[in-house]
Design an enzyme around this catalytic site. Structure first.
Site, PDB file in Angstrom:
ATOM      1  N   TYR A 103       4.111   6.516  15.156  1.00  0.00           N
ATOM      2  CA  TYR A 103       2.845   5.804  14.922  1.00  0.00           C
ATOM      3  C   TYR A 103       1.652   6.709  15.252  1.00  0.00           C
ATOM      4  O   TYR A 103       0.714   6.838  14.449  1.00  0.00           O
ATOM      5  CB  TYR A 103       2.831   4.546  15.796  1.00  0.00           C
ATOM      6  CG  TYR A 103       1.565   3.730  15.715  1.00  0.00           C
ATOM      7  CD1 TYR A 103       1.327   2.882  14.628  1.00  0.00           C
ATOM      8  CD2 TYR A 103       0.610   3.792  16.716  1.00  0.00           C
ATOM      9  CE1 TYR A 103       0.170   2.120  14.560  1.00  0.00           C
ATOM     10  CE2 TYR A 103      -0.540   3.037  16.656  1.00  0.00           C
ATOM     11  CZ  TYR A 103      -0.762   2.189  15.576  1.00  0.00           C
ATOM     12  OH  TYR A 103      -1.915   1.435  15.505  1.00  0.00           O
ATOM     13  N   ALA A 104       1.701   7.347  16.439  1.00  0.00           N
ATOM     14  CA  ALA A 104       0.576   8.179  16.885  1.00  0.00           C
ATOM     15  C   ALA A 104       0.330   9.341  15.921  1.00  0.00           C
ATOM     16  O   ALA A 104      -0.815   9.686  15.614  1.00  0.00           O
ATOM     17  CB  ALA A 104       0.859   8.703  18.288  1.00  0.00           C
ATOM     18  N   VAL A 156       0.811  -1.222   0.000  1.00  0.00           N
ATOM     19  CA  VAL A 156       0.000   0.000   0.000  1.00  0.00           C
ATOM     20  C   VAL A 156       0.841   1.268   0.000  1.00  0.00           C
ATOM     21  O   VAL A 156       0.313   2.354  -0.264  1.00  0.00           O
ATOM     22  CB  VAL A 156      -0.988   0.043   1.192  1.00  0.00           C
ATOM     23  CG1 VAL A 156      -1.966  -1.113   1.142  1.00  0.00           C
ATOM     24  CG2 VAL A 156      -0.256   0.112   2.535  1.00  0.00           C
ATOM     25  N   LYS A 200      -1.503   8.165  12.919  1.00  0.00           N
ATOM     26  CA  LYS A 200      -2.903   7.812  13.197  1.00  0.00           C
ATOM     27  C   LYS A 200      -3.754   9.063  13.428  1.00  0.00           C
ATOM     28  O   LYS A 200      -4.936   9.095  13.070  1.00  0.00           O
ATOM     29  CB  LYS A 200      -2.962   6.856  14.395  1.00  0.00           C
ATOM     30  CG  LYS A 200      -2.365   5.478  14.096  1.00  0.00           C
ATOM     31  CD  LYS A 200      -3.115   4.811  12.941  1.00  0.00           C
ATOM     32  CE  LYS A 200      -2.616   3.437  12.591  1.00  0.00           C
ATOM     33  NZ  LYS A 200      -3.395   2.766  11.547  1.00  0.00           N
TER      34      LYS A 200
HETATM   35  P1  NAP Z   1      -1.564  -6.915  11.904  1.00  0.00           P
HETATM   36  O1  NAP Z   1      -2.165  -8.160  12.427  1.00  0.00           O
HETATM   37  O2  NAP Z   1      -0.087  -6.751  11.972  1.00  0.00           O
HETATM   38  O3  NAP Z   1      -2.087  -6.678  10.420  1.00  0.00           O
HETATM   39  C1  NAP Z   1      -1.567  -5.641   9.612  1.00  0.00           C
HETATM   40  C2  NAP Z   1      -1.403  -6.176   8.202  1.00  0.00           C
HETATM   41  O4  NAP Z   1      -0.953  -5.106   7.364  1.00  0.00           O
HETATM   42  C3  NAP Z   1      -0.364  -7.288   8.128  1.00  0.00           C
HETATM   43  O5  NAP Z   1      -0.834  -8.369   7.360  1.00  0.00           O
HETATM   44  C4  NAP Z   1       0.799  -6.574   7.463  1.00  0.00           C
HETATM   45  O6  NAP Z   1       1.653  -7.441   6.735  1.00  0.00           O
HETATM   46  C5  NAP Z   1       0.055  -5.650   6.528  1.00  0.00           C
HETATM   47  N1  NAP Z   1       0.956  -4.651   5.966  1.00  0.00           N
HETATM   48  C6  NAP Z   1       2.034  -4.064   6.538  1.00  0.00           C
HETATM   49  N2  NAP Z   1       2.650  -3.253   5.663  1.00  0.00           N
HETATM   50  C7  NAP Z   1       1.954  -3.338   4.505  1.00  0.00           C
HETATM   51  C8  NAP Z   1       2.121  -2.750   3.223  1.00  0.00           C
HETATM   52  N3  NAP Z   1       3.123  -1.896   2.942  1.00  0.00           N
HETATM   53  N4  NAP Z   1       1.220  -3.061   2.258  1.00  0.00           N
HETATM   54  C9  NAP Z   1       0.220  -3.934   2.498  1.00  0.00           C
HETATM   55  N5  NAP Z   1       0.021  -4.530   3.684  1.00  0.00           N
HETATM   56  C10 NAP Z   1       0.891  -4.243   4.676  1.00  0.00           C
HETATM   57  O7  NAP Z   1      -2.145  -5.648  12.715  1.00  0.00           O
HETATM   58  P2  NAP Z   1      -3.624  -5.290  13.198  1.00  0.00           P
HETATM   59  O8  NAP Z   1      -3.574  -5.159  14.671  1.00  0.00           O
HETATM   60  O9  NAP Z   1      -4.654  -6.135  12.557  1.00  0.00           O
HETATM   61  O10 NAP Z   1      -3.703  -3.808  12.629  1.00  0.00           O
HETATM   62  C11 NAP Z   1      -4.575  -3.414  11.593  1.00  0.00           C
HETATM   63  C12 NAP Z   1      -4.733  -1.910  11.662  1.00  0.00           C
HETATM   64  O11 NAP Z   1      -5.320  -1.569  12.913  1.00  0.00           O
HETATM   65  C13 NAP Z   1      -3.409  -1.142  11.589  1.00  0.00           C
HETATM   66  O12 NAP Z   1      -3.596   0.018  10.809  1.00  0.00           O
HETATM   67  C14 NAP Z   1      -3.141  -0.785  13.038  1.00  0.00           C
HETATM   68  O13 NAP Z   1      -2.340   0.367  13.150  1.00  0.00           O
HETATM   69  C15 NAP Z   1      -4.542  -0.554  13.530  1.00  0.00           C
HETATM   70  N6  NAP Z   1      -4.700  -0.630  14.980  1.00  0.00           N
HETATM   71  C16 NAP Z   1      -4.441  -1.781  15.652  1.00  0.00           C
HETATM   72  C17 NAP Z   1      -4.602  -1.816  17.019  1.00  0.00           C
HETATM   73  C18 NAP Z   1      -4.331  -3.049  17.832  1.00  0.00           C
HETATM   74  O14 NAP Z   1      -4.321  -2.962  19.076  1.00  0.00           O
HETATM   75  N7  NAP Z   1      -4.127  -4.218  17.212  1.00  0.00           N
HETATM   76  C19 NAP Z   1      -5.041  -0.661  17.713  1.00  0.00           C
HETATM   77  C20 NAP Z   1      -5.282   0.489  16.983  1.00  0.00           C
HETATM   78  C21 NAP Z   1      -5.127   0.502  15.616  1.00  0.00           C
HETATM   79  P3  NAP Z   1       2.981  -7.953   7.476  1.00  0.00           P
HETATM   80  O15 NAP Z   1       2.537  -8.766   8.644  1.00  0.00           O
HETATM   81  O16 NAP Z   1       3.650  -8.735   6.394  1.00  0.00           O
HETATM   82  O17 NAP Z   1       3.730  -6.718   7.893  1.00  0.00           O
END
Ligand code: NAP
Length: 291
Positions: free
Chosen positions: A187-188, A98, A191
């Site tokens: 990160y913050a 992305v 976001k």
């Molecule tokens: P996750 O399990 O790590 O999933 C994120 C996915 O995005 C992974 O499959 C990752 O691939 C992929 N990704 C990373 N870089 C990319 C790129 N350049 N192009 C395409 N895909 C890419 O994390 P998650 O917790 O589900 O997070 C999803 C979203 O929610 C994120 O935006 C995160 O900041 C947000 N969020 C999460 C939390 C939380 O507590 N979990 C809280 C607030 C916000 P790789 O694994 O190969 O890197």
């Protein structure tokens, strides 16, 4: 049984005996079902190989959408697609970085080719990295900004061009974008910027019938946070896990943390017609950690 059939069955099971009551309940249930249905719609989900993105894609598919799955991780995408297909849905796997504008544009083309139209686009892909401000390198800023901010921006742009009949764009901000915390500045920052990009895009794309909203999740048990208690050899440090979950749970008036389902349900609301008058908003499924 998919979600729509389940809702219908539940509604049928609770219908009253009086004709008028039964009829009005049936009408209400039809409205309810269609308000949350994505049947006949094409939905792109980035970050769909893991965590929140994977669950959002599966939930959208249960609601009837044909889903188009973007992520760096092809194997993870295939696993998500297999779950969608096992549930009777349709999924297209489209490996995408992305942070690369041309790949995001290609994802939009693939979606329109797969579904004939584009209705929903969820920018979920994201990365997190910790560093103290005094130690941060250009590489720290680039690595996070290119995925979280550029990736979301290019996603909004590609969706805005491809949605010819209106639609719904859902971005993913974070409770971290509102709560300052040491070592999380980069990160913050991304976001917080995503929340404001959401409002800017809502103002610009609203006249085309395109709604733009965000979710700002609180601590959600996904691979992103599981890394905090996973040792380099892949084993789980159970004490670290219990401590982290206890700490995060204590921050919520509800006394718990989220699962990816909690985020996916909120995203389904924003994707579907149930939220047809909602745009430019940040919905916070965070257990009340930020109010
Ligand atoms: P996750 O399990 O790590 O999933 C994120 C996915 O995005 C992974 O499959 C990752 O691939 C992929 N990704 C990373 N870089 C990319 C790129 N350049 N192009 C395409 N895909 C890419 O994390 P998650 O917790 O589900 O997070 C999803 C979203 O929610 C994120 O935006 C995160 O900041 C947000 N969020 C999460 C939390 C939380 O507590 N979990 C809280 C607030 C916000 P790789 O694994 O190969 O890197």
């Amino acid at each position: 049984m998919d979600m729509i059939s389940g809702l219908r069955a539940a509604a049928a099971g609770t219908a009253g005996t009086g004709v008028d009551t039964a009829r009005s309940r049936a009408l209400l249930s039809d409205d309810l079902v269609s308000a949350f249905s994505l049947r006949g719609r094409t939905a792109v989900v980035t970050g769909a190989a893991s965590g929140i993105g994977r669950q959002a894609a599966i939930t959208f598919a249960h609601a009837g959408a044909d889903v188009v799955l973007g992520d760096l991780d092809r194997d993870g995408l295939e696993a998500t697609a297999a779950e969608v297909v096992a549930a009777g849905g349709t999924a297209t796997v489209a490996p995408t970085d992305v942070s690369d504008r041309s790949q995001v544009n290609a994802l939009a083309v693939a979606a329109v080719r797969a579904g004939g139209r584009l209705d929903v686009w969820a920018n979920v892909a994201g990365v997190i990295r910790t560093c103290r401000i005094v130690d941060a390198t250009p590489e720290d800023l680039d690595a996070v900004t290119r995925v979280n901010l550029y990736g979301t921006y290019w996603g909004v742009a590609a969706a805005g061009r491809a949605m010819k009949h209106g639609g719904s764009i859902i971005n993913v901000s974070s409770a971290g974008g509102e709560m300052p915390a040491p070592t999380l500045s980069v990160y913050a920052m991304t976001k917080a910027a995503i929340a404001h990009l959401t409002r800017c895009a809502a103002a610009e794309l609203g006249p085309a019938g395109i709604r733009v909203n965000a979710v700002a999740p609180g601590f959600t048990d996904t691979p992103m946070v599981q890394r905090l208690w996973t040792r380099p050899d892949g084993s789980v440090d159970e004490d670290a896990r219990a401590q982290m979950l206890a700490l995060r749970s204590a921050q919520s008036p509800l006394g718990t943390t989220a699962t990816a389902d909690d985020q996916a349900w909120a995203m389904l609301y924003l994707a579907a017609d149930a939220s047809r008058f909602v745009t430019g908003q940040v919905l916070r499924p965070n257990g009340g950690v930020v109010m």
